[in-house]
Enzyme design. Structure first.
Site, PDB file in Angstrom:
ATOM      1  CB  CYS A  86      -1.005  -0.044   1.146  1.00 26.52           C
ATOM      2  SG  CYS A  86      -2.425   1.003   0.800  1.00 26.52           S
ATOM      3  CG  HIS A 180      -3.277  -3.025   3.864  1.00 28.21           C
ATOM      4  ND1 HIS A 180      -2.397  -2.410   4.727  1.00 28.21           N
ATOM      5  CD2 HIS A 180      -3.867  -2.035   3.169  1.00 28.21           C
ATOM      6  CE1 HIS A 180      -2.446  -1.108   4.560  1.00 28.21           C
ATOM      7  NE2 HIS A 180      -3.331  -0.851   3.620  1.00 28.21           N
ATOM      8  CD  GLU A 182      -0.422  -5.182   6.076  1.00 30.02           C
ATOM      9  OE1 GLU A 182      -0.282  -5.754   4.978  1.00 30.02           O
ATOM     10  OE2 GLU A 182      -0.706  -3.974   6.181  1.00 30.02           O
TER      11      GLU A 182
HETATM   12  N1  GLN Z   1      -3.280   6.436   0.619  1.00 28.51           N
HETATM   13  C1  GLN Z   1      -2.107   6.176   1.371  1.00 28.51           C
HETATM   14  C2  GLN Z   1      -0.890   6.864   0.798  1.00 28.51           C
HETATM   15  O1  GLN Z   1      -0.800   7.140  -0.359  1.00 28.51           O
HETATM   16  C3  GLN Z   1      -1.843   4.693   1.465  1.00 28.51           C
HETATM   17  C4  GLN Z   1      -2.897   4.032   2.303  1.00 28.51           C
HETATM   18  C5  GLN Z   1      -2.476   2.771   2.977  1.00 28.51           C
HETATM   19  O2  GLN Z   1      -1.298   2.447   3.067  1.00 28.51           O
HETATM   20  N2  GLN Z   1      -3.427   2.066   3.493  1.00 28.51           N
HETATM   21  O3  GLN Z   1      -0.018   7.121   1.539  1.00 28.51           O
END
Ligand code: GLN
Length: 201
Positions: A86, A180, A182
């Site tokens: 992410c 994610h 995890e």
């Molecule tokens: N939107 C976040 C970012 O760009 C990432 C979100 C997340 O890691 N759940 O930093």
């Protein structure tokens, strides 16, 4: 005995640590998990995971502490495996498409373009089935304000797709996932990453 380091800046840190501990146990591979708080910690790690969270915050931490430079050095010189999930996926990219006022200063390691918050406000957080060709079975993924990978080039290849969007990519020992892994009990990606780490001399 290998060591996997989890960047302990902000975000889903303990979830990644626990997922790796479980992945070691379930695979029978020998190793341990360490938290990376300073640039000195990087030398102890054979592979590093960058959790999800807020990419602007994590990026600042990595650069301020010098961890960013150490990671880039180990990837360039030793081909160290890195998994970014992410926000971590955003940080691995060479190009970021972003309409937020605060820009992210990435590690620029992977040949890919990543769009932050790509699913918009309507779908801030959702679960969906992702197609991962190499695994031969669908993967149930959790997306939270997730990015997508809009383009890959050179030796960076898409590995996971959702609705014609690239949500996972791999470039040699570097693994970027927009979701994610995890936060679910299926540790397929953590085990996959451990195999990249174990292969290291
Ligand atoms: N939107 C976040 C970012 O760009 C990432 C979100 C997340 O890691 N759940 O930093």
């Amino acid at each position: 005995m290998v060591k996997v380091g989890v960047i302990a800046a902000q975000g889903a840190i303990s979830e990644h640590r626990d997922a790796f501990k479980k992945a070691f146990k379930e695979t029978g591979l020998k190793g341990d998990v360490v938290l990376i708080r300073d640039k000195e910690d990087v030398s102890a790690a054979d592979g590093i995971a960058i959790p999800g969270g807020e990419s602007t915050t994590i990026a600042k931490y990595l650069h301020r502490t010098g961890i960013a430079g150490e990671i880039i050095k180990k990837v360039t010189n030793e081909n160290m495996p890195v998994m970014g999930t992410c926000a971590g996926c955003v940080l691995l990219a060479k190009e970021i498409i972003d309409d937020q006022s605060e820009k992210v200063n990435p590690l620029s390691l992977m040949n890919m373009s990543v769009k932050r918050n790509a699913f918009g406000r309507q779908r801030e957080s959702f679960e969906a089935t992702v197609n991962v060709e190499d695994f031969g079975k669908p993967y149930h993924a959790v997306f939270i304000r997730a990015p997508t990978i809009t383009k890959t080039w050179g030796n960076c290849k898409p590995i996971a797709m959702f609705e014609n969007k690239i949500v996972g990519a791999q470039q040699d020992n570097l693994l970027a996932l927009s979701f994610h892994p995890e936060l679910t009990s299926d540790l397929m990606f953590h085990k996959y990453f451990l195999k990249l780490v174990i292969k290291q001399p």
